[in-house]
Motif scaffolding. Structure first.
Motif, PDB file in Angstrom:
ATOM      1  N   HIS A 112       0.840  -1.209   0.000  1.00 55.84           N
ATOM      2  CA  HIS A 112       0.000   0.000   0.000  1.00 55.84           C
ATOM      3  C   HIS A 112       0.870   1.252   0.000  1.00 55.84           C
ATOM      4  O   HIS A 112       0.664   2.183  -0.788  1.00 55.84           O
ATOM      5  CB  HIS A 112      -0.887  -0.043   1.243  1.00 55.84           C
ATOM      6  N   GLU A 113       1.869   1.235   0.866  1.00 52.83           N
ATOM      7  CA  GLU A 113       2.790   2.374   0.978  1.00 52.83           C
ATOM      8  C   GLU A 113       3.454   2.664  -0.373  1.00 52.83           C
ATOM      9  O   GLU A 113       3.572   3.819  -0.786  1.00 52.83           O
ATOM     10  CB  GLU A 113       3.840   2.027   2.045  1.00 52.83           C
ATOM     11  N   ARG A 136      -5.097   2.943  -6.454  1.00 49.99           N
ATOM     12  CA  ARG A 136      -6.112   2.725  -5.427  1.00 49.99           C
ATOM     13  C   ARG A 136      -5.958   1.298  -4.915  1.00 49.99           C
ATOM     14  O   ARG A 136      -5.821   0.362  -5.703  1.00 49.99           O
ATOM     15  CB  ARG A 136      -7.498   2.999  -6.005  1.00 49.99           C
ATOM     16  N   ILE A 189       1.120   4.480  -2.969  1.00 48.21           N
ATOM     17  CA  ILE A 189       0.639   5.851  -2.708  1.00 48.21           C
ATOM     18  C   ILE A 189       1.222   6.867  -3.696  1.00 48.21           C
ATOM     19  O   ILE A 189       0.464   7.599  -4.332  1.00 48.21           O
ATOM     20  CB  ILE A 189       0.890   6.255  -1.236  1.00 48.21           C
ATOM     21  N   VAL A 248      -4.973   1.143   5.455  1.00 51.27           N
ATOM     22  CA  VAL A 248      -5.632   1.174   4.140  1.00 51.27           C
ATOM     23  C   VAL A 248      -7.064   1.644   4.352  1.00 51.27           C
ATOM     24  O   VAL A 248      -7.722   1.243   5.323  1.00 51.27           O
ATOM     25  CB  VAL A 248      -5.597  -0.241   3.505  1.00 51.27           C
ATOM     26  N   SER A 249      -7.566   2.528   3.448  1.00 44.05           N
ATOM     27  CA  SER A 249      -8.918   3.057   3.676  1.00 44.05           C
ATOM     28  C   SER A 249     -10.002   2.118   3.146  1.00 44.05           C
ATOM     29  O   SER A 249     -11.121   2.121   3.640  1.00 44.05           O
ATOM     30  CB  SER A 249      -9.062   4.436   3.022  1.00 44.05           C
ATOM     31  N   GLY A 277      -0.384   6.794  -7.012  1.00 44.33           N
ATOM     32  CA  GLY A 277      -1.812   7.094  -7.085  1.00 44.33           C
ATOM     33  C   GLY A 277      -2.676   5.859  -7.290  1.00 44.33           C
ATOM     34  O   GLY A 277      -3.844   5.954  -7.685  1.00 44.33           O
TER      35      GLY A 277
END
Ligand code: ADP
Length: 383
Positions: free
Chosen positions: A19-20, A28, A23, A44-45, A26
């Motif tokens: 995830h990092e 998702r 970022i 993570v959202s 960009g």
């Protein structure tokens, strides 16, 4: 919005670090996590909490993902085949991933492609282990359940037939291997894209303590150039022959023949970012996590070359002190070049809760700095 959605099954530290890496691009990022507290689920959202063994959960998770990939190799391949049949892009695909799930399948396939492996075969029971021992060098024999092992769990060093019985208790098929008298363990990490582009990281040395990776040094010190190239070629061949997409770690034993000739044997395959590649976050031009993302999205791969002569990664294992943050002041003051990566996991003895990385020109100094920081954070030293 054209930025793709990458879905990663699993919520551990590998998902957190992938995830990092996504970022700045960009990308998702969505995860399927066992619990809301898992390492990646904390940061993570877009989190689905659910069971990766349940096909409907996987289906719901995959909906809207441009590609599904993994932080572990435990998703049943029949589920992945079902998802593929429904149009989901799964990378690495089940036909590749099965080799990282089942050590029996892995050994059989590696033999077909001529990859050097320890002598091995599936054994039926303890008496069969004795027969396997008699066919070769005798006891001890290394026994591994073909599925479900990690960090040395599911591996037995059987010294006798009575010892061997333990490995059969789980009711999972058991693979017997000759015990390799290796010089050290190496890892050849490569990344391959669906286009067939591939990159190879420098071969690293991985130091295991009690079956758990403790330290990784990149590149492996004093590795003869020829052996290093051979290991990289082997990993690239395995990646293309098995149709791997994404990061592939080939864990190796470095051996010496009776006349001292160096050689390599394959121990294990992992088809995801791997502990032996964590050094690349700080020590390579493109990290294994960034390259894994690029590969599963079929983007051109990034430069795997090291940024410094030596990079050392030391795992931070849980010790007696629950509060690792308390060590930051000392470690950061002592070594401004130190890189700390913590995973947000509760400290339990022996659990991997983070890692530190150091790099530079002097190997002894780089090693000492990493070792000191890992031990200090853990609480085994206090100065
Ligand atoms: P896991 O899947 O739990 O990581 P591995 O197959 O990598 O299990 O084995 C764990 C450790 O056991 C290895 O890192 C190595 O130190 C040791 N080991 C495994 N296989 C052998 C072997 N055939 N000979 C000697 N040591 C072995």
């Amino acid at each position: 919005m054209t930025f793709p959605v990458v879905g990663m099954v699993g919520g551990g530290q590998l998902a957190r670090m992938t995830h990092e890496a996504g970022i700045p691009l960009g990308i998702r990022f969505r995860i399927l996590s066992d619990t809301p507290q898992d390492s990646a689920a904390q940061v993570v959202s877009d989190v689905t909490v659910g069971d990766y063994r349940d096909l409907d959960t996987l289906r719901a998770f995959a909906r809207g993902c441009d590609v599904v990939t993994f932080d572990h190799e435990h998703v049943p391949v029949e589920h992945l085949r079902a998802l593929q049949a429904e149009g989901v892009t799964v990378r690495p695909g089940p036909d590749a991933l099965v080799h990282a799930q089942d050590k029996g399948v892995m050994r059989a396939r590696l033999a077909q492609i001529g990859a050097p492996c320890p002598r091995n075969r599936i054994v039926a029971d303890a008496a069969d282990v004795t027969r396997f021992a008699a066919e070769g060098a005798g006891y001890p024999v290394v026994l591994k359940t073909v599925r479900g092992g990690y960090d040395g769990k599911g591996v037995w060093f059987a010294r006798s037939e009575a010892d061997a019985a333990d490995a059969f208790k789980a009711g999972v098929p058991v693979l017997a291997e000759e015990r390799v008298d290796f010089v050290r363990e190496l890892a050849a990490n490569v990344v391959r894209s669906p286009h067939g582009q591939a990159v190879a990281y420098p071969v690293a040395e991985s130091v295991q303590v009690d079956g758990v990776c403790d330290t990784v040094i990149a590149p492996a010190p004093n590795l003869p150039e020829e052996l290093s190239a051979q290991a990289q070629r082997l990993a690239l061949t395995v990646a293309s022959e098995l149709g791997v997409v994404g990061h592939l770690a080939v864990e190796l034993f470095e051996t010496r023949g009776p006349d001292g000739t160096p050689g390599i044997l394959v121990n294990e395959l992992a088809m995801r970012p791997h502990n032996s590649g964590h050094w690349s976050m700080d020590g390579a031009a493109t990290s294994q996590f960034a390259n894994h993302l690029r590969a599963v999205l079929d983007l051109p791969l990034g430069d795997p070359r090291p940024r410094a002569r030596w990079t050392v990664m030391a795992n931070v294992l849980g010790g007696d002190y629950p509060d690792m943050y308390a060590g930051y002041l000392h470690c950061m003051a002592r070594d401004p070049g130190l890189k700390i990566h913590m995973y947000g996991k509760d400290v339990k003895p022996g659990r991997k809760v983070g890692h530190v990385t150091t790099y530079g020109d002097d190997l002894a100094d780089v090693r000492e700095r990493a070792r000191h920081a890992a031990d200090y954070l853990r609480g085994t030293i206090d100065e």
